[in-house]
Structure formats: C-alpha cells, structure tokens
Scaffold this motif. Structure first.
Motif, PDB file in Angstrom:
ATOM      1  N   LYS A  24       0.780  -1.333  -0.134  1.00  0.00           N
ATOM      2  CA  LYS A  24       0.131   0.021  -0.117  1.00  0.00           C
ATOM      3  C   LYS A  24       0.856   1.365   0.063  1.00  0.00           C
ATOM      4  O   LYS A  24       0.588   2.168  -0.722  1.00  0.00           O
ATOM      5  N   TYR A  25       2.149   1.063   0.622  1.00  0.00           N
ATOM      6  CA  TYR A  25       2.783   2.345   0.747  1.00  0.00           C
ATOM      7  C   TYR A  25       4.135   2.478  -0.037  1.00  0.00           C
ATOM      8  O   TYR A  25       5.049   3.028   0.287  1.00  0.00           O
ATOM      9  N   ASP A  26       4.160   1.519  -1.091  1.00  0.00           N
ATOM     10  CA  ASP A  26       5.390   1.296  -1.937  1.00  0.00           C
ATOM     11  C   ASP A  26       5.762   2.489  -2.693  1.00  0.00           C
ATOM     12  O   ASP A  26       6.984   2.666  -2.831  1.00  0.00           O
ATOM     13  N   ILE A  28       5.655   5.601  -1.631  1.00  0.00           N
ATOM     14  CA  ILE A  28       6.222   6.701  -0.898  1.00  0.00           C
ATOM     15  C   ILE A  28       7.358   7.397  -1.410  1.00  0.00           C
ATOM     16  O   ILE A  28       8.435   6.610  -1.939  1.00  0.00           O
ATOM     17  N   TYR A  43       9.052  10.364  10.819  1.00  0.00           N
ATOM     18  CA  TYR A  43       8.981   8.849  11.081  1.00  0.00           C
ATOM     19  C   TYR A  43      10.124   8.338  11.951  1.00  0.00           C
ATOM     20  O   TYR A  43       9.767   7.152  12.465  1.00  0.00           O
ATOM     21  N   GLU A  56       1.323   5.322   7.431  1.00  0.00           N
ATOM     22  CA  GLU A  56       2.285   4.476   7.022  1.00  0.00           C
ATOM     23  C   GLU A  56       3.472   4.294   8.106  1.00  0.00           C
ATOM     24  O   GLU A  56       4.184   3.383   7.996  1.00  0.00           O
ATOM     25  N   GLU A  59       2.505   1.223  10.024  1.00  0.00           N
ATOM     26  CA  GLU A  59       2.932   0.129   9.216  1.00  0.00           C
ATOM     27  C   GLU A  59       4.288  -0.391   9.258  1.00  0.00           C
ATOM     28  O   GLU A  59       4.566  -1.390   9.499  1.00  0.00           O
ATOM     29  N   GLN A  79      10.170  -2.500  -1.501  1.00  0.00           N
ATOM     30  CA  GLN A  79      10.395  -2.103  -0.028  1.00  0.00           C
ATOM     31  C   GLN A  79      11.962  -2.592   0.309  1.00  0.00           C
ATOM     32  O   GLN A  79      12.529  -1.713   0.949  1.00  0.00           O
TER      33      GLN A  79
END
Length: 128
Positions: A24-26, A28, A43, A56, A59, A79
């Motif tokens: 889903k967050y690949d 970013i 982060y 994110e 996750e 990732q």
C-alpha cells in the motif's frame, strides 16, 4: 492423506511462503523524506516511540523488528530497494539515528553488520 487434502495443504503452504508486507505504501517518495530532515524525524520518532505515527509510519513500525531480524524477507522488491536507500542514507548522513535505530531493533548487531557491509559495497564509508 487424500489428494484433495494434499492440495489444500499445498495451497496453505504456498500462501504462507508467498506472504509479503502490504504494498500500500510502496510509492512513498523516499527522496522527499531524505531531503527533509523534519519529515525524516517524524518517521524516526514514530518508529522509536518518541512521537505520533502516520498510517504509513504505523505500518513501518509494526514490521520493523521482524524485517530487521529476517533481512526483510517479507518485503516487496520496492520495500527492499527503499530499505537499502534509506539505510544507506542513515549510515552516511545520519549516523546518530542509525545507531539509535539499530540499538532498538538489532541489539545483537547481526543485522547491522549485514546492512553496513551492503553500504560499504555501495561505496559508503562508515566511520569507526
């Protein structure tokens, strides 16, 4: 075991083996995070339990320990590439953050050795 039972078992094993983290967050923009220290620290503070987490960030935090321990074996290709990019950046430009993160998620130092060897292979000089 019947053929039907064996087929079901093989399907379950294949599903477990093929398991990866959500993609889903690949997409970013890691370059944006690397170039913006304030955003990077959001982060980092999330992951280190020092601040609030975005979806994110949550996750990432949920899988950080396992990903470090397994060499990111459940990571998607994006990732894995992103992990290398970010770790190389932390080692090179943010060693204090790198040290704090490895102290939390890799107390034995085994994963750190692997990532630092990869960084050296990419031409990054690691201070002693």
């Amino acid at each position: 075991m019947s053929h039907k039972g064996l087929l079901v078992l093989l399907c379950v094993v294949a599903a477990v083996v093929a398991e990866t983290y959500t993609d889903k967050y690949d997409n970013i923009d890691l370059k944006e995070i690397i170039e913006n220290k304030r955003l990077l620290l959001v982060y980092v503070n999330c992951i280190l339990d020092k601040g609030k987490c975005s979806p994110e960030g949550k996750e990432l935090k949920a899988h950080m320990k396992e990903a470090v321990e397994t060499g990111c074996e459940k990571c998607t290709e994006a990732q894995k590439n992103g992990t290398s990019t970010m770790i190389d950046h932390l080692i090179k430009a943010e060693p204090e953050i790198w040290n704090e993160m490895t102290a939390k998620f890799d107390p034995t130092g085994e994963g750190r050795k692997v990532y630092e060897e990869r960084a050296r292979a990419n031409g990054i000089i690691i201070p002693k």
